[in-house]
Write an enzyme that holds these catalytic residues in place. Structure first.
Site, mmCIF file in Angstrom:
data_model
loop_
_atom_site.group_PDB
_atom_site.id
_atom_site.type_symbol
_atom_site.label_atom_id
_atom_site.label_comp_id
_atom_site.label_asym_id
_atom_site.label_seq_id
_atom_site.Cartn_x
_atom_site.Cartn_y
_atom_site.Cartn_z
ATOM 1 N N CYS A 206 -8.370 -7.440 -5.333
ATOM 2 C CA CYS A 206 -7.822 -8.160 -4.173
ATOM 3 C C CYS A 206 -7.117 -7.160 -3.252
ATOM 4 O O CYS A 206 -6.946 -5.986 -3.585
ATOM 5 C CB CYS A 206 -6.855 -9.249 -4.646
ATOM 6 S SG CYS A 206 -5.251 -8.640 -5.194
ATOM 7 N N CYS B 217 -2.345 -9.695 -11.419
ATOM 8 C CA CYS B 217 -3.762 -9.327 -11.495
ATOM 9 C C CYS B 217 -3.993 -8.337 -12.645
ATOM 10 O O CYS B 217 -3.081 -7.613 -13.052
ATOM 11 C CB CYS B 217 -4.204 -8.656 -10.202
ATOM 12 S SG CYS B 217 -4.237 -9.747 -8.776
ATOM 13 N N ASN C 145 -5.535 -10.243 -16.376
ATOM 14 C CA ASN C 145 -4.703 -11.056 -15.490
ATOM 15 C C ASN C 145 -3.834 -12.003 -16.310
ATOM 16 O O ASN C 145 -4.203 -12.425 -17.411
ATOM 17 C CB ASN C 145 -5.517 -11.784 -14.409
ATOM 18 C CG ASN C 145 -6.681 -12.609 -14.933
ATOM 19 O OD1 ASN C 145 -7.191 -12.359 -16.012
ATOM 20 N ND2 ASN C 145 -7.089 -13.587 -14.147
ATOM 21 N N GLU D 270 -1.690 -15.372 -15.567
ATOM 22 C CA GLU D 270 -1.291 -16.423 -14.630
ATOM 23 C C GLU D 270 -0.050 -17.143 -15.137
ATOM 24 O O GLU D 270 0.230 -17.127 -16.344
ATOM 25 C CB GLU D 270 -2.444 -17.417 -14.441
ATOM 26 C CG GLU D 270 -3.641 -16.764 -13.768
ATOM 27 C CD GLU D 270 -4.818 -17.696 -13.575
ATOM 28 O OE1 GLU D 270 -5.761 -17.294 -12.886
ATOM 29 O OE2 GLU D 270 -4.811 -18.817 -14.108
ATOM 30 N N GLU E 36 -5.628 -5.562 -12.501
ATOM 31 C CA GLU E 36 -5.422 -4.190 -12.027
ATOM 32 C C GLU E 36 -3.930 -3.831 -12.071
ATOM 33 O O GLU E 36 -3.553 -2.740 -12.493
ATOM 34 C CB GLU E 36 -5.946 -4.014 -10.596
ATOM 35 C CG GLU E 36 -7.440 -4.231 -10.448
ATOM 36 C CD GLU E 36 -7.810 -5.684 -10.131
ATOM 37 O OE1 GLU E 36 -7.099 -6.611 -10.584
ATOM 38 O OE2 GLU E 36 -8.819 -5.879 -9.433
ATOM 39 N N CYS F 114 -4.109 -5.391 -4.761
ATOM 40 C CA CYS F 114 -4.476 -4.399 -5.778
ATOM 41 C C CYS F 114 -5.141 -3.180 -5.155
ATOM 42 O O CYS F 114 -4.999 -2.070 -5.672
ATOM 43 C CB CYS F 114 -5.349 -5.029 -6.840
ATOM 44 S SG CYS F 114 -4.374 -6.092 -7.935
HETATM 45 ZN ZN LIG Z 1 -5.179 -8.154 -7.360
#
Ligand SMILES: [Zn+2]
Length: 135
Positions: A87, A54, A44, A46, A56, A90
């Protein structure tokens, strides 16, 4: 629960260590495995305005960039013992390249496979490319 292959766990741990998660302090690593066995890792990323990427999505980007289009297996590792599932966004991203036999595995940081999903169990009755005209 079973222990994942050590080479895979090492890749996930390295990727987890490379995650850029200064705001959530919740690093995540993902590995996308294609039918030919090629693997693509992603962590990930940020950013200060909170619209990060993310793990993924990161790994899928690497897979697509390399010319791959199909997922055989997906591995996701969070920073601890909890079930760090993909999430909602994803799940849809994985769905785009999944087949009915794609396995999605969520691992602990110790490399234990905590849970294995099929695409249908992770995102039931999902909207996919075949629902669009001309596909
Ligand atoms: Zn995600």
């Amino acid at each position: 629960m079973s222990q994942a292959d050590q080479a895979l766990v090492d890749t996930l741990l390295t990727t987890l260590g490379n995650a850029y998660a200064p705001y959530s302090n919740h690093p995540v690593a993902a590995v996308m495995e294609c039918p030919d066995g090629q693997q693509f890792a992603g962590s990930n990323v940020e950013v200060a305005h909170y619209k990060g990427l993310c793990a993924e999505a990161s790994a899928i980007s690497a897979m697509i960039t390399a010319g791959q289009r199909e997922l055989a297996k997906v591995y996701v590792m969070g920073p601890g013992e909890h079930l760090c599932t993909p999430c909602g966004d994803c799940r849809q991203r994985i769905r785009e390249f999944a087949t009915p036999s794609t396995q999605i595995m969520v691992l602990s940081k110790q490399g234990e496979v905590l849970k294995t999903y099929t695409m249908d169990s992770l995102l039931p009755d999902a909207f996919g490319p075949e629902q669009l005209p001309g596909r």
